[in-house]
Design an enzyme around this catalytic site. Structure first.
Site, PDB file in Angstrom:
ATOM      1  N   TYR A 193       0.859  -1.199   0.000  1.00 24.62           N
ATOM      2  CA  TYR A 193       0.000   0.000   0.000  1.00 24.62           C
ATOM      3  C   TYR A 193       0.890   1.242   0.000  1.00 24.62           C
ATOM      4  CZ  TYR A 193      -3.969   2.991   1.419  1.00 24.62           C
ATOM      5  OH  TYR A 193      -4.946   3.963   1.492  1.00 24.62           O
TER       6      TYR A 193
ATOM      7  N   LYS B  78      -1.308  -1.132  -4.053  1.00 23.58           N
ATOM      8  CA  LYS B  78      -2.366  -0.120  -4.033  1.00 23.58           C
ATOM      9  C   LYS B  78      -1.659   1.230  -4.073  1.00 23.58           C
ATOM     10  CE  LYS B  78      -6.158   1.819  -1.349  1.00 23.58           C
ATOM     11  NZ  LYS B  78      -6.750   1.992   0.000  1.00 23.58           N
TER      12      LYS B  78
ATOM     13  N   THR C  49      -1.790   5.121  -4.111  1.00 19.03           N
ATOM     14  CA  THR C  49      -2.624   6.273  -3.806  1.00 19.03           C
ATOM     15  C   THR C  49      -1.891   7.581  -4.053  1.00 19.03           C
ATOM     16  OG1 THR C  49      -3.772   4.892  -2.194  1.00 19.03           O
ATOM     17  CG2 THR C  49      -4.239   7.204  -2.066  1.00 19.03           C
TER      18      THR C  49
ATOM     19  N   GLU D 203     -10.522  10.831  -6.477  1.00 21.25           N
ATOM     20  CA  GLU D 203     -10.680  11.969  -7.383  1.00 21.25           C
ATOM     21  C   GLU D 203     -10.023  11.727  -8.739  1.00 21.25           C
ATOM     22  OE1 GLU D 203      -9.851  13.762  -3.208  1.00 21.25           O
ATOM     23  OE2 GLU D 203      -9.475  11.905  -4.322  1.00 21.25           O
TER      24      GLU D 203
END
Length: 309
Positions: free
Chosen positions: A140, A166, A168, A194
């Site tokens: 992550y 993941k 981000t 977004e």
């Protein structure tokens, strides 16, 4: 072991909220209701006990209980990845072994945080957890815990059980770079709500996000539009998502805001744990009126919670 191969963990995947009652205890009935709602809406998987799930303000036994409830309620309908991240490797290994024992399909973790761990310590953290069980690991990469550089990501990808990331971060060219330099079979999930469209266009295998809890249909439509190469539609839907998200972030805790939205719809998503703040009755009323204005200003239709206001 779970019911799915990690390669099945694709598409639109909510980072699931954890349902607490007003006394901050896990609400099993509400948790089951939320999971059934998300699966019935057509999500492709579930990501548990991460940041959105307030995982870091639960103790290990509570985190395990949430996982057990969700796996039981899901009953093999969708793949489930459990976030097992903690500052201490020993805690994460315990959570990983539990996830495997109760039937999860994969595990995930943020890097160890708070102290400034060096690259070797971070790699060893993931290596130890990945080797502690047979479940595939999804790394992550998130600003809250410190973004990992490409060199670290490559080192992590060389660990046998590490199967994806993941991502981000907002520099989505790196999603393309990861696919090019590590390989197409290394799974990448875009984690910025977004920028779901951007992440998918950059080559992400799936999108994992917080706001999929309250408007899964919008992100499913974005995903489908990209799959159908209808970029104009995807762009229009992503703009709507951005306006809704930007407004939602104006409350002190957007987790509490999302839980309020679900309660309006009759889905018992409960409340947040301190130190997060829940909305007062007056704040909730104002919050709802603001959504009505967003809906009218941007002519948004097809987002169910807005349609019902």
């Amino acid at each position: 072991m779970g019911n799915f191969d990690i390669k099945d963990f694709k598409g639109v995947i909510p980072a699931v909220l954890t349902v607490f009652d007003k006394n901050e205890n896990i609400d099993e009935v509400g948790m089951r209701q939320l999971i059934s709602y998300l699966i019935e809406k057509g999500v492709d998987g579930l990501y548990l006990t991460g940041s959105t799930g307030e995982g870091f303000i639960m103790d290990s036994e509570e985190r395990k209980r949430v996982v057990e409830i969700v796996i039981d309620e899901a009953s093999g309908r969708v793949p489930i990845v459990v976030h097992v991240g903690a500052i201490g490797t020993k805690i994460s290994i315990d959570l990983a072994k539990h996830a495997e024992a109760v039937g999860a399909d994969g595990i995930s973790s943020v890097p160890p945080f708070y102290w400034k761990f060096n690259e070797n310590q971070i790699v060893k953290y993931y290596e130890d957890i990945a080797n502690s069980c047979n479940l595939p690991m999804i790394v992550y990469n998130v600003p809250l815990a410190g973004l990992l550089g490409m060199n670290v990501i490559k080192r992590l990808a060389s660990i046998d059980n590490v199967k994806g990331i993941k991502y981000t971060g907002m520099s989505h060219y790196e999603i393309t770079q990861i696919k090019d330099e590590i390989g197409k079979d290394f799974l990448v999930y875009s984690g910025c709500d977004e920028m779901a469209m951007s992440g998918l266009l950059a080559g992400a295998d799936g999108i994992i996000g917080s706001f999929y809890n309250i408007m899964p249909e919008l992100f499913i439509n974005i995903y489908n539009a990209i799959s159908e190469k209808d970029i104009e539609k995807a762009q229009r839907l992503q703009r709507q998502a951005v306006e809704i998200i930007l407004y939602s972030l104006k409350v002190p805790s957007f987790y509490a805001g999302m839980k309020a939205v679900l309660r309006w719809r009759g889905i018992n998503a409960g409340y947040c744990r301190r130190p997060f703040e829940n909305l007062t009755e007056e704040e909730e009323k104002e919050f709802k009126e603001g959504y009505k204005r967003i809906k009218e200003t941007y002519k948004i239709t097809g987002v169910e919670f807005l349609d019902e206001l």
